[in-house]
Design a protein around this motif. Structure first.
Motif, PDB file in Angstrom:
ATOM      1  N   HIS A 273       0.863  -1.190   0.000  1.00  0.00           N
ATOM      2  CA  HIS A 273       0.000   0.000   0.000  1.00  0.00           C
ATOM      3  C   HIS A 273       0.896   1.235   0.000  1.00  0.00           C
ATOM      4  CE1 HIS A 273      -4.130  -1.548   0.722  1.00  0.00           C
ATOM      5  NE2 HIS A 273      -3.441  -2.626   0.997  1.00  0.00           N
ATOM      6  N   MET A 274       0.882   1.981  -1.109  1.00  0.00           N
ATOM      7  CA  MET A 274       1.800   3.110  -1.227  1.00  0.00           C
ATOM      8  C   MET A 274       1.358   4.330  -0.410  1.00  0.00           C
ATOM      9  SD  MET A 274       4.553   2.534  -2.589  1.00  0.00           S
ATOM     10  CE  MET A 274       5.626   3.656  -3.433  1.00  0.00           C
ATOM     11  N   ASP A 275       0.014   4.489  -0.207  1.00  0.00           N
ATOM     12  CA  ASP A 275      -0.424   5.691   0.521  1.00  0.00           C
ATOM     13  C   ASP A 275       0.091   5.688   1.961  1.00  0.00           C
ATOM     14  OD1 ASP A 275      -1.997   3.530   1.120  1.00  0.00           O
ATOM     15  OD2 ASP A 275      -3.906   4.616   1.090  1.00  0.00           O
ATOM     16  N   THR A 276       0.190   4.479   2.571  1.00  0.00           N
ATOM     17  CA  THR A 276       0.713   4.414   3.948  1.00  0.00           C
ATOM     18  C   THR A 276       2.170   3.933   3.948  1.00  0.00           C
ATOM     19  OG1 THR A 276      -0.204   2.184   4.116  1.00  0.00           O
ATOM     20  CG2 THR A 276      -1.531   3.973   5.037  1.00  0.00           C
ATOM     21  N   ARG A 277       2.722   3.699   2.744  1.00  0.00           N
ATOM     22  CA  ARG A 277       4.092   3.180   2.585  1.00  0.00           C
ATOM     23  C   ARG A 277       4.322   1.957   3.474  1.00  0.00           C
ATOM     24  NH1 ARG A 277       6.595   5.382  -1.084  1.00  0.00           N
ATOM     25  NH2 ARG A 277       6.253   7.509  -1.756  1.00  0.00           N
ATOM     26  N   SER A 278       3.443   0.978   3.330  1.00  0.00           N
ATOM     27  CA  SER A 278       3.567  -0.216   4.176  1.00  0.00           C
ATOM     28  C   SER A 278       3.068  -1.449   3.434  1.00  0.00           C
ATOM     29  CB  SER A 278       2.743  -0.030   5.458  1.00  0.00           C
ATOM     30  OG  SER A 278       1.374   0.091   5.135  1.00  0.00           O
ATOM     31  N   MET A 279       3.425  -2.623   4.000  1.00  0.00           N
ATOM     32  CA  MET A 279       2.905  -3.907   3.522  1.00  0.00           C
ATOM     33  C   MET A 279       1.758  -4.269   4.457  1.00  0.00           C
ATOM     34  SD  MET A 279       5.026  -4.490   1.075  1.00  0.00           S
ATOM     35  CE  MET A 279       4.442  -6.114   0.632  1.00  0.00           C
ATOM     36  N   ARG A 280       0.612  -4.672   3.871  1.00  0.00           N
ATOM     37  CA  ARG A 280      -0.543  -4.943   4.731  1.00  0.00           C
ATOM     38  C   ARG A 280      -1.202  -6.268   4.365  1.00  0.00           C
ATOM     39  NH1 ARG A 280      -4.552  -0.327   4.145  1.00  0.00           N
ATOM     40  NH2 ARG A 280      -2.807   0.954   4.772  1.00  0.00           N
ATOM     41  N   CYS A 281      -1.709  -6.974   5.394  1.00  0.00           N
ATOM     42  CA  CYS A 281      -2.451  -8.211   5.145  1.00  0.00           C
ATOM     43  C   CYS A 281      -3.931  -7.872   5.081  1.00  0.00           C
ATOM     44  CB  CYS A 281      -2.195  -9.219   6.258  1.00  0.00           C
ATOM     45  SG  CYS A 281      -3.236 -10.674   6.109  1.00  0.00           S
ATOM     46  N   HIS A 282      -4.608  -8.324   4.007  1.00  0.00           N
ATOM     47  CA  HIS A 282      -6.038  -8.021   3.839  1.00  0.00           C
ATOM     48  C   HIS A 282      -6.923  -8.955   4.651  1.00  0.00           C
ATOM     49  CE1 HIS A 282      -5.564  -5.614  -0.162  1.00  0.00           C
ATOM     50  NE2 HIS A 282      -5.097  -4.988   0.889  1.00  0.00           N
ATOM     51  N   TYR A 283      -6.286  -9.907   5.368  1.00  0.00           N
ATOM     52  CA  TYR A 283      -7.087 -10.859   6.150  1.00  0.00           C
ATOM     53  C   TYR A 283      -7.079 -10.531   7.638  1.00  0.00           C
ATOM     54  CZ  TYR A 283      -7.863 -13.637   2.034  1.00  0.00           C
ATOM     55  OH  TYR A 283      -8.285 -14.039   0.786  1.00  0.00           O
ATOM     56  N   CYS A 284      -5.893 -10.197   8.175  1.00  0.00           N
ATOM     57  CA  CYS A 284      -5.840  -9.952   9.632  1.00  0.00           C
ATOM     58  C   CYS A 284      -5.461  -8.516   9.976  1.00  0.00           C
ATOM     59  CB  CYS A 284      -4.868 -10.919  10.303  1.00  0.00           C
ATOM     60  SG  CYS A 284      -3.137 -10.576   9.920  1.00  0.00           S
ATOM     61  N   GLY A 285      -5.065  -7.721   8.954  1.00  0.00           N
ATOM     62  CA  GLY A 285      -4.739  -6.318   9.232  1.00  0.00           C
ATOM     63  C   GLY A 285      -3.291  -6.076   9.639  1.00  0.00           C
ATOM     64  N   HIS A 286      -2.459  -7.155   9.676  1.00  0.00           N
ATOM     65  CA  HIS A 286      -1.038  -6.994  10.031  1.00  0.00           C
ATOM     66  C   HIS A 286      -0.366  -6.011   9.070  1.00  0.00           C
ATOM     67  CE1 HIS A 286       3.120  -8.077  11.011  1.00  0.00           C
ATOM     68  NE2 HIS A 286       3.328  -8.112   9.711  1.00  0.00           N
ATOM     69  N   GLU A 287       0.504  -5.150   9.642  1.00  0.00           N
ATOM     70  CA  GLU A 287       1.152  -4.130   8.816  1.00  0.00           C
ATOM     71  C   GLU A 287       2.635  -4.077   9.150  1.00  0.00           C
ATOM     72  OE1 GLU A 287       0.024   0.490   7.785  1.00  0.00           O
ATOM     73  OE2 GLU A 287      -1.448  -0.741   8.818  1.00  0.00           O
ATOM     74  N   GLU A 288       3.495  -3.914   8.139  1.00  0.00           N
ATOM     75  CA  GLU A 288       4.935  -3.735   8.396  1.00  0.00           C
ATOM     76  C   GLU A 288       5.542  -2.878   7.289  1.00  0.00           C
ATOM     77  OE1 GLU A 288       7.295  -7.556   7.000  1.00  0.00           O
ATOM     78  OE2 GLU A 288       5.660  -8.179   8.306  1.00  0.00           O
ATOM     79  N   PRO A 289       6.740  -2.296   7.555  1.00  0.00           N
ATOM     80  CA  PRO A 289       7.327  -1.411   6.533  1.00  0.00           C
ATOM     81  C   PRO A 289       7.718  -2.182   5.264  1.00  0.00           C
ATOM     82  CG  PRO A 289       8.623  -1.392   8.594  1.00  0.00           C
ATOM     83  CD  PRO A 289       7.549  -2.404   8.757  1.00  0.00           C
TER      84      PRO A 289
END
Length: 548
Positions: A273-289
């Motif tokens: 996801h470029m707007d938040t500049r992060s990698m995101r899981c669409h199932y559990c919401g986990h996020e990391e740079p």
């Protein structure tokens, strides 16, 4: 907000006939189910409005369901314009306070009409005289979490309880509803002409993306579509572009070792996801740079693969720097009222191009839109799901219907790699009846709904063996009571085995007549209550929308 008051429009013969039949059923207090099959732009909403106006004159109430919150602003505008303050709005996008205000308005009988998404079917209206479900084929009417329900089934139950008619409206009805209309369980009402006499169905062109790639054109936009978009910009007309997914690009992969960044809690890759500049899981919401180097081999050949709305928006801005572009997807509509803002801007001609995911395909009515482009018709076609052809045909027909809804002629360009697929060929002809016949034939051969009833049972637990053991135990329990005519698919691991650190196993029952089944399912569900304390969950989904 103040809504401009509107008056009833002149109906054509087909619309008149539909309204009269609905009103007659209401006056006779018949719980008749009508299937209103009308091509896109045939004036189904005006039929709803005039039938509801009659119900209100009898001092009764009405419910109007729409599939998406994105469609609510436009529908609310039409309803408040016609019925003023007697309209209440219910959907999940409201704050708790707003929900309470609307709920109280209904409870105190200050509102006689409720407009909203699926949860509005629970509105505490008394003396209901009519229920409408717009775009009845939409999967968003089904709730996948507990309590599992389908708003259409609940609406039919409420219509029986209140002895009032219910109207299921769609340009592309679900096969289940159309089959029931064929059998005479529902009454079929057809609208085969556009409401505005000058408005014609758009001309549809299919672009073979294989040829584009052979000619070394790797852009998301074919040469044909690029030319047509430029033409619309020159004429100051509007364009709608549909992309069948969300996010920036599907995943991040290392070119040296092939490592794809996975979610630590689920068996699925993370989405960029470029707007938040992060990698995101669409199932559990986990996020990391976003990683700069490969976490596996340490190499720096990390590349982004796939196409997402953000990426397409960037490409559009490079191709047409002068164009004003609006993006509508899950990310841009997170904020409250964002749907309404985007659609108002587009309606006021403050933008030339609206780029979006599925939420822009349905029900939107903008007279200045003369071009619709479908960037990738295949993504929903290639899913391992028996309804994928139906969903693809519905999506293409619905989005095509956004073009040329007024005096100006509309054009549609569909980009695909599967030119010969019947769902795409028949969407080009906009021939629902032919698609219905062919798809029913496919379903009959494969033994799928509407020829069979289905139930999906899922067992989940943080330990894989526990979930697997439970599902096999349930399968054995079912084998003892099911007749030889019924089929058990599975048990198998779910398509994504691990989500939020829980392992999922499933089985599917396909049956035509099993009088003992409800009793056994009750036993399974009641028996699983004690095991919930140990973290073992059993979910039973009646008529699941997908098996994956």
């Amino acid at each position: 907000r103040v809504f401009d008051q509107t008056t009833a429009l002149e109906l054509n013969a087909e619309q008149k006939n539909a309204v009269e039949q609905i009103i007659t059923a209401g006056q006779q207090q018949k719980d008749q189910v009508f299937l209103l099959e009308g091509i896109t732009g045939s004036g189904k909403t005006e039929v709803y409005l005039q039938a509801i106006a009659d119900v209100l004159s009898e001092n009764k109430t009405a419910i109007m369901l729409v599939p998406e919150i994105a469609l609510t602003p436009q529908m609310v505008e039409r309803f408040k314009g016609r019925f003023g303050e007697s309209v209440a709005v219910l959907h999940s996008g409201l704050s708790q306070g707003e929900k309470y205000d609307e709920w109280r308005k209904i409870e105190r009988e200050e509102a006689q009409v409720v407009v909203g998404a699926r949860s509005a079917i629970f509105a505490p209206l008394k003396n209901i005289g009519l229920i409408h479900i717009d775009e009845e084929h939409e999967s968003s009417y089904k709730q996948d979490e507990t309590p599992r329900y389908h708003a259409r089934d609940l609406a039919i139950w409420r219509s029986k309880y209140h002895h009032c008619p219910i109207v299921l409206g769609s340009a592309t009805p679900s096969l289940e509803s159309r089959a029931r209309a064929q059998k005479g369980v529902y009454q079929l009402l057809q609208l085969n002409h556009r409401a505005k006499a000058a408005a014609q169905l758009p001309a549809i062109e299919i672009v073979d993306m294989r040829e584009e790639f052979q000619n070394h054109r790797t852009s998301t936009f074919s040469a044909n579509l690029q030319e047509k978009i430029q033409n619309r910009l020159d004429k100051k007309e509007q364009t709608v572009l549909l992309l069948n997914r969300r996010g920036y690009s599907s995943f991040v992969m290392c070119r040296d070792c092939g490592f794809v960044l996975p979610c630590p809690n689920c068996d699925i890759s993370l989405t960029l996801h470029m707007d938040t500049r992060s990698m995101r899981c669409h199932y559990c919401g986990h996020e990391e740079p976003i990683p700069n180097r490969c976490p596996n081999c340490g190499g720096n050949k990390i590349r982004y693969y796939g196409t997402g709305t953000q990426k397409v928006e960037e490409e559009l801005r490079e191709l047409y720097p002068q164009a004003r572009i609006l993006r509508m997807d899950v990310d841009t509509t997170r904020r409250k009222g964002a749907h309404e803002q985007i659609l108002q801007k587009f309606g006021a001609k403050e933008a030339d191009i609206l780029l979006g995911t599925q939420m822009i395909a349905k029900g939107l009515d903008f007279p200045e839109v003369t071009l619709v482009g479908v960037l990738n018709a295949d993504t929903s076609l290639n899913l391992p799901d028996f309804r994928s052809s139906e969903h693809t045909f519905q999506l293409l027909t619905q989005v095509s219907g956004r073009a040329g809804r007024a005096e100006k002629a509309g054009e549609v360009v569909i980009q695909t790699f599967n030119l010969q697929h019947y769902a795409i060929e028949l969407a080009k002809k906009q021939n629902y009846e032919q698609f219905y016949q062919q798809e029913m034939h496919v379903r009959h051969r494969g033994g799928y709904p509407p020829y069979y009833f289905t139930v999906k049972i899922t067992a989940s637990h943080p330990e894989e063996q526990v979930a697997a053991k439970k599902i096999f135990q349930i399968a054995n329990q079912l084998k003892e009571v099911l007749s030889p005519q019924s089929l058990l698919l599975g048990p198998t691991p779910s398509m994504i085995l691990r989500v939020k650190n829980r392992y999922y196993y499933q089985l599917i029952i396909k049956y035509k007549h099993e009088p003992n089944l409800p009793h056994v399912l009750d036993e399974i569900l009641n028996g699983s209550q004690k095991e919930q304390r140990q973290g073992l969950f059993v979910a039973i989904d009646n008529e699941p929308l997908n098996f994956i």
